[in-house]
Design a protein around this motif. Structure first.
Motif, PDB file in Angstrom:
ATOM      1  N   VAL A  15      41.206 -17.372 -38.207  1.00 53.46           N
ATOM      2  CA  VAL A  15      39.781 -16.648 -37.796  1.00 53.46           C
ATOM      3  C   VAL A  15      39.347 -16.752 -36.498  1.00 53.46           C
ATOM      4  N   ILE A  16      39.778 -17.804 -35.886  1.00 54.67           N
ATOM      5  CA  ILE A  16      39.366 -18.019 -34.235  1.00 54.67           C
ATOM      6  C   ILE A  16      40.455 -17.073 -33.657  1.00 54.67           C
ATOM      7  N   ALA A  17      41.910 -16.959 -33.930  1.00 57.28           N
ATOM      8  CA  ALA A  17      42.867 -16.378 -33.176  1.00 57.28           C
ATOM      9  C   ALA A  17      42.282 -14.848 -33.106  1.00 57.28           C
ATOM     10  N   ASP A  18      42.008 -14.419 -34.250  1.00 56.97           N
ATOM     11  CA  ASP A  18      41.457 -12.898 -34.508  1.00 56.97           C
ATOM     12  C   ASP A  18      40.264 -12.565 -33.430  1.00 56.97           C
ATOM     13  N   ALA A  19      39.261 -13.714 -33.489  1.00 57.80           N
ATOM     14  CA  ALA A  19      38.041 -13.360 -32.645  1.00 57.80           C
ATOM     15  C   ALA A  19      38.350 -13.456 -31.506  1.00 57.80           C
ATOM     16  N   LEU A  20      39.476 -14.325 -30.905  1.00 60.45           N
ATOM     17  CA  LEU A  20      39.882 -14.459 -29.491  1.00 60.45           C
ATOM     18  C   LEU A  20      40.287 -13.165 -28.866  1.00 60.45           C
ATOM     19  N   LEU A  21      41.184 -12.463 -30.061  1.00 61.39           N
ATOM     20  CA  LEU A  21      41.712 -11.043 -29.544  1.00 61.39           C
ATOM     21  C   LEU A  21      40.512 -10.151 -29.569  1.00 61.39           C
ATOM     22  N   MET A  22      39.707 -10.014 -30.542  1.00 61.86           N
ATOM     23  CA  MET A  22      38.800  -9.002 -30.490  1.00 61.86           C
ATOM     24  C   MET A  22      37.788  -9.216 -29.294  1.00 61.86           C
ATOM     25  N   ASP A  23      37.774 -10.424 -28.837  1.00 61.12           N
ATOM     26  CA  ASP A  23      36.688 -10.486 -27.712  1.00 61.12           C
ATOM     27  C   ASP A  23      37.114  -9.794 -26.603  1.00 61.12           C
ATOM     28  N   ARG A  24      38.415  -9.706 -26.158  1.00 63.14           N
ATOM     29  CA  ARG A  24      38.953  -9.041 -25.109  1.00 63.14           C
ATOM     30  C   ARG A  24      38.741  -7.688 -25.030  1.00 63.14           C
ATOM     31  N   CYS A  25      37.991  -6.976 -26.131  1.00 60.85           N
ATOM     32  CA  CYS A  25      37.402  -5.666 -26.217  1.00 60.85           C
ATOM     33  C   CYS A  25      36.113  -5.610 -25.777  1.00 60.85           C
ATOM     34  N   SER A  26      35.448  -6.601 -25.531  1.00 59.61           N
ATOM     35  CA  SER A  26      33.832  -6.360 -25.457  1.00 59.61           C
ATOM     36  C   SER A  26      33.384  -6.000 -24.163  1.00 59.61           C
ATOM     37  N   GLN A  27      34.012  -6.326 -23.072  1.00 57.57           N
ATOM     38  CA  GLN A  27      33.436  -5.842 -21.868  1.00 57.57           C
ATOM     39  C   GLN A  27      34.168  -4.463 -21.107  1.00 57.57           C
ATOM     40  N   ALA A  28      33.689  -3.859 -20.393  1.00 59.83           N
ATOM     41  CA  ALA A  28      34.249  -2.476 -19.807  1.00 59.83           C
ATOM     42  C   ALA A  28      35.560  -2.981 -18.836  1.00 59.83           C
ATOM     43  N   SER A  29      35.256  -3.835 -18.315  1.00 61.69           N
ATOM     44  CA  SER A  29      36.300  -4.492 -17.042  1.00 61.69           C
ATOM     45  C   SER A  29      37.470  -5.620 -17.728  1.00 61.69           C
ATOM     46  N   TYR A  30      38.490  -5.498 -17.516  1.00 64.87           N
ATOM     47  CA  TYR A  30      39.322  -6.778 -17.736  1.00 64.87           C
ATOM     48  C   TYR A  30      40.449  -6.630 -16.804  1.00 64.87           C
ATOM     49  N   SER A  31      41.209  -7.869 -16.696  1.00 60.85           N
ATOM     50  CA  SER A  31      42.235  -7.904 -15.848  1.00 60.85           C
ATOM     51  C   SER A  31      43.627  -8.136 -16.761  1.00 60.85           C
ATOM     52  N   PRO A  32      44.454  -7.149 -16.570  1.00 61.04           N
ATOM     53  CA  PRO A  32      45.647  -7.323 -17.672  1.00 61.04           C
ATOM     54  C   PRO A  32      46.546  -8.255 -16.661  1.00 61.04           C
ATOM     55  N   VAL A  33      47.272  -9.078 -17.433  1.00 63.16           N
ATOM     56  CA  VAL A  33      48.072 -10.049 -16.882  1.00 63.16           C
ATOM     57  C   VAL A  33      49.701  -9.412 -16.373  1.00 63.16           C
ATOM     58  N   LEU A  34      50.290  -8.739 -17.027  1.00 66.15           N
ATOM     59  CA  LEU A  34      51.420  -8.120 -16.471  1.00 66.15           C
ATOM     60  C   LEU A  34      51.257  -7.384 -15.225  1.00 66.15           C
ATOM     61  N   ASP A  54      45.224  -2.143 -26.480  1.00 69.86           N
ATOM     62  CA  ASP A  54      46.462  -2.716 -25.553  1.00 69.86           C
ATOM     63  C   ASP A  54      45.911  -4.049 -25.126  1.00 69.86           C
ATOM     64  N   ARG A  55      44.956  -4.336 -24.841  1.00 70.54           N
ATOM     65  CA  ARG A  55      44.306  -5.665 -24.352  1.00 70.54           C
ATOM     66  C   ARG A  55      44.873  -6.558 -25.263  1.00 70.54           C
ATOM     67  N   CYS A  56      45.149  -6.493 -26.603  1.00 72.93           N
ATOM     68  CA  CYS A  56      45.465  -7.475 -27.631  1.00 72.93           C
ATOM     69  C   CYS A  56      46.938  -7.744 -27.555  1.00 72.93           C
ATOM     70  N   SER A  57      47.757  -7.065 -26.880  1.00 75.43           N
ATOM     71  CA  SER A  57      49.176  -6.999 -27.169  1.00 75.43           C
ATOM     72  C   SER A  57      49.996  -8.436 -26.551  1.00 75.43           C
ATOM     73  N   GLN A  58      49.442  -8.875 -25.501  1.00 81.93           N
ATOM     74  CA  GLN A  58      50.213 -10.073 -24.868  1.00 81.93           C
ATOM     75  C   GLN A  58      49.406 -11.326 -24.997  1.00 81.93           C
ATOM     76  N   ALA A  59      50.070 -12.341 -25.123  1.00 78.84           N
ATOM     77  CA  ALA A  59      49.375 -13.802 -25.415  1.00 78.84           C
ATOM     78  C   ALA A  59      48.529 -14.201 -24.461  1.00 78.84           C
ATOM     79  N   SER A  60      48.848 -13.704 -22.942  1.00 79.16           N
ATOM     80  CA  SER A  60      47.839 -14.169 -21.818  1.00 79.16           C
ATOM     81  C   SER A  60      47.094 -13.072 -21.482  1.00 79.16           C
TER      82      SER A  60
END
Lengths: 368, 368, 368, 368
Positions: free
Chosen positions: A349-368, C357-363
């Motif tokens: 449940v927490i892993a899923d919530a962590l991933l879902m939460d990445r979608c909650s704000q308009a901006s975010y910083s990709p890693v690659l 796509d924000r969910c595709s990578q671990a970090s």
């Protein structure tokens, strides 16, 4: 939405019957780049396996999971991870004479009514054996949580009316759990529980229990209102386990007899972080994590499979008795082996919530 | 999967903030040919409305639902049913000075952390006002259940530590509920509850409670293993309500201290039907309905909004106090108004399960 | 999964019938912090509105969208955005005599067979009016894309067998589209198309067409294998529009008669970026965006509503004729007004893919 | 929603890489009581297998599916059906030197960009080998369709610019398909196609093609408006296949150059049933089946894997050439082996729509 799938982004699909060739799980949505291997799965599977102590069923399930897909050079690739666990030590013959007898407290009546057909061998799909798949998937989810510094555990909180005291911090509690054959960190209470369980087993009876779960270091913001609240997802996860009858978070049912002035957790500052003085909320406000420990409890009924003869009907309505075949095995207290399963569901449940939460704000910083 | 949608086949999507222009719900998947109208929705909405007794918030919400789509000549057409409920009597000004103060036990901290923005007016999206939409949709679901002869109710089971006794059959209980201003069928216990609630209100405090739900005449076979168990869906539904801290079904947490020989419900024959002698299962075995009454309970915390000043922080970390603005309104016991909401969620879950169950067998007979 | 919902994370639920009180859309999953307002929605709605040129239906739909929820101080809050568009100028009476006549090429036969009931007024739920809701939602999605520097457009590529030439870069093409009453950037071809459409309209007939869409500046990596491929999602989106008969991406159906050595796009380096020399792929390899322009086409049939009398049956099987009521309105070429709708679906699909796509990578690095 | 899952009620989850230990599929939602076995799966798998004629890749995939769960005494039980297909004859070494070279027209660039990691061996997850799982699941779906008297087929319609004529009724066409090594019922055109394919293979090149699908005897009413239209689901299904560039139904792209008076299909009565005189609609009106044959086409690009050397870059941006390793195998025309895969997707979509349709009306009659 599909009855054998759990989760939204980090999602598992389990399959398999108790006495079939194998059981398994497909994990879809596990992010790429996570280091996983079979050893870490098998380590956790062992905690769920019966036959290790007098307090669980003597059925030997030395489960060995095999990863069939989804990793490359020891890392997840973003593709589905298929895990297979062969079934062994499954003897269906003893149950044959009971094939048409409705088993009290068990699944065969309802499955037959729903589907018109039931693989009765060892409980078929309704067997708690399915939870091994959850544990395997939960081990992968836990690796993801660890990479975010999140810590989780589960423990045996209550057996019958014997309740464990759990006053210690996380790491100490974890150590105590690991030193207890029944995962109870209160060693004195654990002794009484073990006696009670052995007594029940000797009487051919079974006993209920309560499992508690803890999750620490969650970031704030996990969980989505309104219908994807973190606590609602946890409730759904835990109540999807076999033999569960109740779920509570934070103050739980005790909240009913509290006053608001007593229940509200005051916001305080601690080393630059917003925290709450008490944690009646159980780490969740309005369905979203506060950053405080997420703590809850799950009630398990006494296992329905007991040695005592029970009054029942056959499928065609004649009076009959259901009695465990001689030599057959059962768990006198399912709550023990439920401990690693509750932990697995917590991780998922927490892993899923962590991933879902990445979608909650308009901006975010990709890693690659 | 989407945070504002609930259900798989019979599914609702709710929207709207407490002090916005309106709130509403879109019902998708309601089968065609069902007779529905605004009167039946408004009848149930009235049960949820505050301002009717001294035991609930004096905010006047004389909610009038408007059906904007999905019906033709008084019947559903299979297309989405959009219901709109205008907001009235919303005064946001009083809350303005508290805009940046973290409200103990409330949503503003977690929403701000998650989204970086929060419509604080009246609790915004996190307000219990959203549950009016659930009640409206639940009224439509109930019509569907009635066409299958299924009966449902909810009642106030406990306030503080005062517990109601509920020994009567369905229809009598329903009558007693309707004659109680707090939906408690045990009139003597209800008197004590009302006193307790009034006392709490006078002290500027609040009190918790427990709501119980009943569903009768369910066919056997509702609920899908493994992750769509009827009880897991109910847990998810109920725990998605504001202020809930716990859920249990049948024997619930009490099951932990029972023995298997005591807990197992013996199968018996009654007028040609398979029934169980007791109903510790709460009408569900292995997540599938047995045909016996589905009975469960939901714990509600004491409302976090109280008149007493509370220690807290501002959003930027300074010490502050949160105190309800003079003249502002609050509910001393949210469990009362939660009664029709719990019933709505019960109706929605069962309607969905009824439709899902049509897909479980290879053959079936279409009606048209 | 629900028939009136589209999208996974950025998801819309539309509702409403052509001649009902209103139509509307609920957008769930739009990230918080995006600046949106009614003006930007109404600006795009106007492009879809009929009654502006001789080439579309004279029905006046001066659609004015109202945002009922989901924004605060001009920004999205992460809660559902409910948009309502009132219906006006809807005259159902003329269709009354045709209530029981099966309308060739239209929805009433299939809806009646499926649901046993059909709101025939103006096409009910099956009316292309529903696409106004998609356009409103697409305008919000486009704001999200703009914040990621992604540019999208759609244009009228073909009417009958008249094909437009589109050799110019994005901005120039966009300018040409906006200067054409039928959204065709090839002004000469556009002239011929308009003549053909007018001729068809005068004959009481209709004509088909093709709409092309472009998306530029997509990051690499959008789209999820295997069943959430970017092109599969686009196909799904476009084929969910009324009157569509075909979808293609990149080389499309022409690929069937190409050789691999000709079709393969060579990888080259351009200003430090990996690009491809040609773009037969249409910006998608194995369902995932390459960073090259995403280009595809959607075929629309000639509208089924024509003034010529058509042979048919009544609902009860008697021979009958279906003829547009005198004074009633229709579109001689639906592909024109489909241009902003195709663009809306393009925006919705890409917005969803960006979030997924924000969910595709671990970090990953959160912003707040 | 999950990238490796397809379908709503009858849903499949596939897993596995081309050169991993195995590939597999879990079918969830297959109704109980359907007779299935491994023989019927392997029969259809053989149609997809390469190495049988000179027109496909010589890789030997004598696929043998194993059913690991979900059946009991030869019938489905309503629980998930897990099918495993071991990988054999997989030699990864030859590709090792190409590990870091971007393969034109292939998946390694986009997977690397998305996930930062790619199992390059034999195309990994992006290999068309994944479609064997679809074929296995489609064979089960077809059994369900057969129990509803629905007939489906797929055929090779076009290779290069050679088009097959398909004037015959279903059964005759099926016979002709089965007698053709390339599944083309027009034997004369088939001869030309085979020559063209062989020529391409000899040149180290490849060629595109078009596959057509037919479904007969569908009941009216399948498909759900607005976003679950039968044709939109088919488009989604077909465009999720590797190497597809286009989809059309009924009149398809040709509709663009037709007039409404020509395109509309007149309703007529035939033996007490409502039918249409022509079938430009392709069996679907407003996304719902009319009961007429569902007919459509899918365009496949020429396979990107060819023997000719191709200009490209390494992953780090240096100029390089990609050339198939000596002795490696490839398909000169993927459309041939796509025939059984298109048929599988057709079966899956219709099975799902059949189940979904059970939920569309308020009343229905259960069978048990």
């Amino acid at each position: 939405m599909a009855s054998n799938t759990f989760g939204t982004i980090f999602r598992i699909t389990t399959w398999g019957e108790s006495h079939g060739k194998a059981i398994g799980v497909v994990i879809d949505g596990c992010p790429a780049g996570l280091e996983v291997n079979e050893a870490l799965i098998n380590h956790v599977l062992k905690k769920r396996a019966p036959g290790q102590t007098p307090y669980t069923s003597p059925r030997k399930e030395s489960d060995q999971a095999e990863i069939l897909s989804g990793t490359y050079e020891g890392k997840t690739t973003g593709t589905p991870i298929s895990i297979l666990i062969p079934n062994r030590d499954a003897d269906s013959d003893a149950y044959e004479p009971l094939k048409h007898v409705l088993r009290p407290g068990h699944a065969n009546f309802t499955y037959l009514e729903k589907y018109g057909i039931f693989d009765f061998r060892g409980g078929g799909r309704a067997s708690a054996r399915e939870t091994a798949c959850r544990v395997a998937a939960g081990a992968i989810a836990q690796e993801f949580l660890k990479s975010h510094n999140i810590k989780t555990l589960a423990l045996l909180k209550q057996v019958g009316s014997i309740e464990a005291s759990t006053p210690f911090p996380f790491d100490q509690t974890l150590g105590l759990i690991e030193s207890s054959p029944i995962y109870c960190p209160d060693l004195a209470a654990g002794e009484s529980m073990m006696k009670m369980i052995q007594q029940a087993a000797e009487n051919g009876d079974s006993v209920g229990g309560i499992v508690e779960f803890w999750a620490l270091n969650l970031p704030t913001g996990l969980g989505d209102p309104i219908y994807e609240k973190l606590d609602a997802k946890l409730a759904n996860a835990m109540m999807s386990l076999p033999a569960t009858k109740g779920f509570e978070i934070g103050s739980g049912f005790h909240a009913a007899s509290m006053m608001g002035s007593e229940h509200n957790d005051a916001f305080i500052e601690n080393e630059g972080r917003v925290e709450t003085q008490s944690n009646h909320a159980g780490g969740v406000l309005a369905g979203i994590s506060t950053g405080m420990p997420v703590i809850g409890r799950v009630a398990f009924k006494p296992p329905s499979t007991i040695r005592k003869a029970q009054k029942t009907l056959t499928r065609t309505g004649e009076q009959a008795a259901w009695q465990l075949p001689a030599g057959s095995r059962h768990d006198p207290c399912v709550a023990i082996r439920a401990v690693p399963v509750v932990e697995a569901m917590l991780n998922l449940v927490i892993a899923d919530a962590l991933l879902m939460d990445r979608c909650s704000q308009a901006s975010y910083s990709p890693v690659l």
